[in-house]
Design a protein around this motif. Structure first.
Motif, short mmCIF file in Angstrom:
data_model
loop_
_atom_site.label_atom_id
_atom_site.label_comp_id
_atom_site.label_asym_id
_atom_site.label_seq_id
_atom_site.Cartn_x
_atom_site.Cartn_y
_atom_site.Cartn_z
N VAL A 49 30.54 117.86 79.35
CA VAL A 49 31.18 117.99 78.14
C VAL A 49 30.72 116.92 76.92
N GLY A 50 30.78 117.58 75.89
CA GLY A 50 30.41 116.59 74.69
C GLY A 50 28.92 116.84 74.11
N GLU A 51 28.42 116.06 73.24
CA GLU A 51 27.20 116.11 72.42
C GLU A 51 26.88 114.79 72.07
N GLU A 52 25.54 114.70 71.67
CA GLU A 52 25.00 113.50 71.11
C GLU A 52 25.43 113.60 69.72
N ARG A 53 26.08 112.23 69.36
CA ARG A 53 26.50 112.25 68.06
C ARG A 53 26.60 110.70 67.57
N ASP A 54 26.39 110.30 66.46
CA ASP A 54 26.52 108.90 65.89
C ASP A 54 25.82 107.66 66.90
N GLY A 55 24.86 108.18 67.44
CA GLY A 55 24.39 107.07 68.36
C GLY A 55 25.04 106.91 69.63
N GLY A 56 25.78 107.89 69.99
CA GLY A 56 26.32 107.95 71.18
C GLY A 56 26.50 109.25 71.68
N HIS A 57 27.52 109.42 72.71
CA HIS A 57 27.92 110.57 73.28
C HIS A 57 29.51 110.87 72.89
N TYR A 58 29.63 112.20 72.27
CA TYR A 58 31.06 112.52 71.62
C TYR A 58 31.43 113.38 72.41
N ALA A 59 32.83 113.32 72.69
CA ALA A 59 33.44 114.56 73.56
C ALA A 59 34.95 114.81 72.87
N TYR A 60 35.53 115.71 72.98
CA TYR A 60 37.05 116.01 72.88
C TYR A 60 37.68 116.19 73.98
N LEU A 61 38.58 115.40 74.49
CA LEU A 61 39.23 115.44 75.58
C LEU A 61 40.57 116.00 75.41
N ILE A 62 40.88 117.20 76.31
CA ILE A 62 41.79 118.11 75.84
C ILE A 62 43.03 117.70 76.77
N ARG A 63 42.90 116.91 77.97
CA ARG A 63 43.83 116.64 78.82
C ARG A 63 44.15 115.18 78.80
N GLU A 64 45.42 114.59 78.92
CA GLU A 64 45.75 113.36 78.85
C GLU A 64 45.11 112.40 80.24
N ASN A 65 44.73 113.22 81.06
CA ASN A 65 44.21 112.51 82.35
C ASN A 65 42.56 113.35 82.67
N ASN A 66 41.99 112.37 82.71
CA ASN A 66 40.46 112.82 82.96
C ASN A 66 39.46 112.11 83.68
N ASP A 67 38.80 112.88 84.34
CA ASP A 67 37.81 112.47 85.25
C ASP A 67 36.32 113.06 84.98
N LEU A 68 35.64 112.09 84.42
CA LEU A 68 34.47 112.76 83.47
C LEU A 68 33.16 112.11 84.46
N PRO A 69 32.33 112.52 85.02
CA PRO A 69 31.14 112.37 85.73
C PRO A 69 30.30 112.17 84.63
N ALA A 70 29.44 111.06 84.75
CA ALA A 70 28.53 110.96 83.49
C ALA A 70 27.37 110.27 84.04
N ARG A 71 26.42 109.74 83.11
CA ARG A 71 25.14 109.23 83.51
C ARG A 71 24.93 108.02 82.48
N THR A 72 24.59 106.78 83.04
CA THR A 72 24.13 105.80 82.03
C THR A 72 22.93 105.32 82.52
N THR A 73 22.05 105.10 81.33
CA THR A 73 20.71 104.80 81.47
C THR A 73 20.41 103.58 80.86
#
Length: 102
Positions: A49-73
């Motif tokens: 989910v999301g996109e690059e924005r404002d020097g980071g990664h932006y997403a809009y979370l639609i549920r109050e409980n989220n499990d978001l796989p991600a990558r850190t570099t």
């Protein structure tokens, strides 16, 4: 964060899978990462989910409980921080990246 030889990318940075869990919040979130002990790049990106924005990664979370796989570099071993901003909060998480022995 343990940096293993298999995490090293062709450009010399290290990429790790990081699982973000969010409880009790729905709405916009912006995650930024930076190295704080020396020069060097860092980044965080949600996987699905999301996109690059404002020097980071932006997403809009639609549920109050989220499990978001991600990558850190990260550029390499050192001290880093995430800044996580939402509509009702701003949190800084400091972490250390260390090279594994094997």
């Amino acid at each position: 964060m343990e940096l293993r030889p298999d995490d090293r990318q062709p450009n010399g940075t290290y990429e790790k899978k990081v699982r973000w869990l969010g409880a009790g919040y729905a709405g916009p979130v912006l995650v930024r990462a930076a190295r704080i002990d020396a020069p060097g790049a860092a980044g965080a990106t949600f996987s699905y989910v999301g996109e690059e924005r404002d020097g980071g990664h932006y997403a809009y979370l639609i549920r109050e409980n989220n499990d978001l796989p991600a990558r850190t570099t990260v550029a390499g071993p050192g001290c880093y921080a995430y800044q996580v901003d939402g509509a009702t909060f701003s949190v800084t998480v400091v972490f250390r990246a260390v090279a594994s022995a094997g």
